[in-house]
Write an enzyme that holds these catalytic residues in place. Structure first.
Site, mmCIF file in Angstrom:
data_model
loop_
_atom_site.group_PDB
_atom_site.id
_atom_site.type_symbol
_atom_site.label_atom_id
_atom_site.label_comp_id
_atom_site.label_asym_id
_atom_site.label_seq_id
_atom_site.Cartn_x
_atom_site.Cartn_y
_atom_site.Cartn_z
ATOM 1 N N ASP A 12 42.098 25.004 48.401
ATOM 2 C CA ASP A 12 41.103 26.089 48.433
ATOM 3 C C ASP A 12 40.192 25.948 49.662
ATOM 4 O O ASP A 12 39.607 24.886 49.867
ATOM 5 C CB ASP A 12 40.275 25.965 47.133
ATOM 6 C CG ASP A 12 39.476 27.196 46.811
ATOM 7 O OD1 ASP A 12 39.099 27.932 47.733
ATOM 8 O OD2 ASP A 12 39.211 27.412 45.612
ATOM 9 N N HIS A 14 37.571 28.246 50.413
ATOM 10 C CA HIS A 14 36.335 29.024 50.298
ATOM 11 C C HIS A 14 35.129 28.100 50.503
ATOM 12 O O HIS A 14 34.858 27.235 49.673
ATOM 13 C CB HIS A 14 36.273 29.720 48.936
ATOM 14 C CG HIS A 14 37.319 30.784 48.791
ATOM 15 N ND1 HIS A 14 38.548 30.544 48.241
ATOM 16 C CD2 HIS A 14 37.318 32.091 49.160
ATOM 17 C CE1 HIS A 14 39.275 31.660 48.272
ATOM 18 N NE2 HIS A 14 38.552 32.618 48.824
HETATM 19 C C1 B12 Z 1 35.329 35.155 51.851
HETATM 20 C C2 B12 Z 1 36.532 35.073 50.939
HETATM 21 C C3 B12 Z 1 37.695 34.494 51.458
HETATM 22 C C4 B12 Z 1 37.773 33.871 52.855
HETATM 23 C C5 B12 Z 1 37.142 32.449 52.757
HETATM 24 C C6 B12 Z 1 36.496 32.028 54.085
HETATM 25 C C7 B12 Z 1 35.804 30.710 53.961
HETATM 26 N N1 B12 Z 1 36.218 29.751 54.769
HETATM 27 O O1 B12 Z 1 34.928 30.516 53.147
HETATM 28 C C8 B12 Z 1 39.312 33.861 53.094
HETATM 29 C C9 B12 Z 1 39.708 35.120 53.816
HETATM 30 C C10 B12 Z 1 39.854 32.636 53.854
HETATM 31 C C11 B12 Z 1 39.851 33.914 51.664
HETATM 32 C C12 B12 Z 1 41.141 33.550 51.326
HETATM 33 C C13 B12 Z 1 41.676 33.672 50.045
HETATM 34 N N2 B12 Z 1 41.071 34.228 48.966
HETATM 35 CO CO1 B12 Z 1 39.194 34.736 48.945
HETATM 36 N N3 B12 Z 1 37.506 35.498 48.798
HETATM 37 C C14 B12 Z 1 36.477 35.571 49.598
HETATM 38 C C15 B12 Z 1 35.323 36.366 48.907
HETATM 39 C C16 B12 Z 1 35.340 37.781 49.484
HETATM 40 C C17 B12 Z 1 33.932 35.771 49.072
HETATM 41 C C18 B12 Z 1 33.808 34.289 48.704
HETATM 42 C C19 B12 Z 1 32.400 33.853 49.013
HETATM 43 O O2 B12 Z 1 32.121 33.294 50.073
HETATM 44 N N4 B12 Z 1 31.467 34.160 48.099
HETATM 45 C C20 B12 Z 1 30.048 33.855 48.249
HETATM 46 C C21 B12 Z 1 29.702 32.506 47.631
HETATM 47 C C22 B12 Z 1 28.199 32.257 47.783
HETATM 48 O O3 B12 Z 1 30.017 32.566 46.243
HETATM 49 P P1 B12 Z 1 31.066 31.609 45.533
HETATM 50 O O4 B12 Z 1 32.060 31.111 46.527
HETATM 51 O O5 B12 Z 1 31.572 32.320 44.329
HETATM 52 O O6 B12 Z 1 30.212 30.336 45.074
HETATM 53 C C23 B12 Z 1 29.123 30.449 44.151
HETATM 54 C C24 B12 Z 1 29.540 30.443 42.673
HETATM 55 O O7 B12 Z 1 30.921 30.670 42.430
HETATM 56 C C25 B12 Z 1 29.080 29.136 42.157
HETATM 57 N N5 B12 Z 1 29.999 27.976 42.166
HETATM 58 C C26 B12 Z 1 31.079 27.726 42.928
HETATM 59 N N6 B12 Z 1 31.559 26.507 42.670
HETATM 60 C C27 B12 Z 1 30.785 25.962 41.728
HETATM 61 C C28 B12 Z 1 30.823 24.701 41.150
HETATM 62 C C29 B12 Z 1 29.861 24.380 40.214
HETATM 63 C C30 B12 Z 1 29.904 23.030 39.574
HETATM 64 C C31 B12 Z 1 28.867 25.328 39.876
HETATM 65 C C32 B12 Z 1 27.857 25.034 38.880
HETATM 66 C C33 B12 Z 1 28.835 26.586 40.460
HETATM 67 C C34 B12 Z 1 29.789 26.892 41.385
HETATM 68 O O8 B12 Z 1 27.991 28.798 42.991
HETATM 69 C C35 B12 Z 1 28.275 29.216 44.322
HETATM 70 C C36 B12 Z 1 26.955 29.465 45.014
HETATM 71 O O9 B12 Z 1 26.219 30.473 44.403
HETATM 72 C C37 B12 Z 1 35.766 36.306 47.401
HETATM 73 C C38 B12 Z 1 35.337 37.500 46.548
HETATM 74 C C39 B12 Z 1 33.908 37.346 46.107
HETATM 75 N N7 B12 Z 1 33.167 38.397 46.263
HETATM 76 O O10 B12 Z 1 33.517 36.279 45.615
HETATM 77 C C40 B12 Z 1 37.276 36.201 47.516
HETATM 78 C C41 B12 Z 1 38.078 35.493 46.411
HETATM 79 C C42 B12 Z 1 37.361 34.220 45.981
HETATM 80 N N8 B12 Z 1 39.325 35.147 47.088
HETATM 81 C C43 B12 Z 1 40.349 35.278 46.326
HETATM 82 C C44 B12 Z 1 41.695 35.002 46.716
HETATM 83 C C45 B12 Z 1 42.786 35.344 45.727
HETATM 84 C C46 B12 Z 1 41.996 34.450 47.978
HETATM 85 C C47 B12 Z 1 43.381 34.087 48.503
HETATM 86 C C48 B12 Z 1 44.309 33.378 47.508
HETATM 87 C C49 B12 Z 1 43.991 35.397 49.025
HETATM 88 C C50 B12 Z 1 45.415 35.264 49.532
HETATM 89 N N9 B12 Z 1 46.342 35.762 48.740
HETATM 90 O O11 B12 Z 1 45.626 34.694 50.568
HETATM 91 C C51 B12 Z 1 43.051 33.206 49.730
HETATM 92 C C52 B12 Z 1 43.001 31.721 49.340
HETATM 93 C C53 B12 Z 1 42.956 30.844 50.541
HETATM 94 C C54 B12 Z 1 42.722 29.419 50.160
HETATM 95 N N10 B12 Z 1 43.695 28.568 50.393
HETATM 96 O O12 B12 Z 1 41.683 29.093 49.661
HETATM 97 C C55 B12 Z 1 39.983 35.780 44.947
HETATM 98 C C56 B12 Z 1 40.089 34.699 43.853
HETATM 99 C C57 B12 Z 1 40.627 35.309 42.578
HETATM 100 C C58 B12 Z 1 40.561 34.448 41.387
HETATM 101 N N11 B12 Z 1 40.075 33.221 41.390
HETATM 102 O O13 B12 Z 1 40.936 34.928 40.362
HETATM 103 C C59 B12 Z 1 38.564 36.370 45.173
HETATM 104 C C60 B12 Z 1 37.634 36.292 43.969
HETATM 105 C C61 B12 Z 1 38.758 37.852 45.580
HETATM 106 C C62 B12 Z 1 39.317 38.701 44.470
HETATM 107 N N12 B12 Z 1 38.460 39.445 43.767
HETATM 108 O O14 B12 Z 1 40.486 38.710 44.222
HETATM 109 N N13 B12 Z 1 38.922 34.386 50.813
#
Ligand code: B12
Length: 134
Positions: A12, A14
């Site tokens: 992953d 992200h």
């Molecule tokens: C930007 C992004 C990407 C970028 C990442 C760039 C980078 N280096 O960061 C790129 C384009 C590379 C990417 C690729 C992929 N992505 Co993407 N991506 C996103 C996106 C649009 C935003 C993620 C983000 O930065 N969010 C903002 C941060 C602040 O939020 P967060 O990551 O969720 O973290 C917060 C919480 O989750 C929480 N949290 C996280 N971890 C933990 C752990 C604990 C203990 C706790 C308490 C809380 C917690 O706290 C964090 C801070 O507030 C999301 C959609 C979305 N809106 O979330 C999809 C998303 C995560 N991606 C997704 C997918 C499927 C992929 C790919 C598999 C797509 C593909 N087929 O290639 C690939 C995977 C690549 C890989 N090997 O990881 C899906 C995951 C689906 C799922 N899990 O069911 C999402 C949800 C999009 C969707 N709706 O389908 N992605």
């Protein structure tokens, strides 16, 4: 000062949430050992042993969390840190499954705390304070 090992598990990449959590936990007074993205179970465990960590914080965003987290508790036991609290959060499963079901799957795997998508760091920090007896 309590130490947390933090990282994004498996293949992953992200990275944004990881940076936010690092900042939030550091602000809350924890020493954060941030392994970044693409972290294996072994790397989490090795870092936890080396830093004598108090908890391991696992993120999974890309939907493969269930596979990536399987066997982590058993590996901790084998490595001699069987009692370390394991926290996980992010988007733990593919698509939209009922969170209660997801929570049960991860708890059955030995995770102590399992967070739904969008959980704010404050919630986890309150749990950490309780869990680590602060
Ligand atoms: C930007 C992004 C990407 C970028 C990442 C760039 C980078 N280096 O960061 C790129 C384009 C590379 C990417 C690729 C992929 N992505 Co993407 N991506 C996103 C996106 C649009 C935003 C993620 C983000 O930065 N969010 C903002 C941060 C602040 O939020 P967060 O990551 O969720 O973290 C917060 C919480 O989750 C929480 N949290 C996280 N971890 C933990 C752990 C604990 C203990 C706790 C308490 C809380 C917690 O706290 C964090 C801070 O507030 C999301 C959609 C979305 N809106 O979330 C999809 C998303 C995560 N991606 C997704 C997918 C499927 C992929 C790919 C598999 C797509 C593909 N087929 O290639 C690939 C995977 C690549 C890989 N090997 O990881 C899906 C995951 C689906 C799922 N899990 O069911 C999402 C949800 C999009 C969707 N709706 O389908 N992605």
């Amino acid at each position: 000062m309590k130490t947390l090992v933090l990282g994004v598990i498996g293949a992953d990449v992200h990275a944004v949430g990881n940076k936010i959590l690092d900042h939030a936990f550091t602000e809350a007074g924890y020493k954060v050992v941030n392994l970044g993205v693409m972290v294996s179970q072994d790397e989490f465990i090795k870092a936890a042993i080396e830093t004598n960590a108090d908890a391991i914080m696992v993120s999974s965003l890309y939907g493969q969390g269930e596979l990536d987290c399987q066997g982590m508790r058993e590996k901790c036991v084998e490595a001699g840190i069987g009692n370390i609290p394991l926290f996980c959060g992010g988007n733990l499963v593919v698509g939209k499954r009922d969170f209660k079901e997801t929570e049960k799957i991860f708890k059955d795997m030995g995770f102590n705390y399992v967070y739904a998508p969008g959980t704010m760091p404050d919630v986890t920090i309150a749990d950490l304070r309780r869990e680590l007896g602060e």
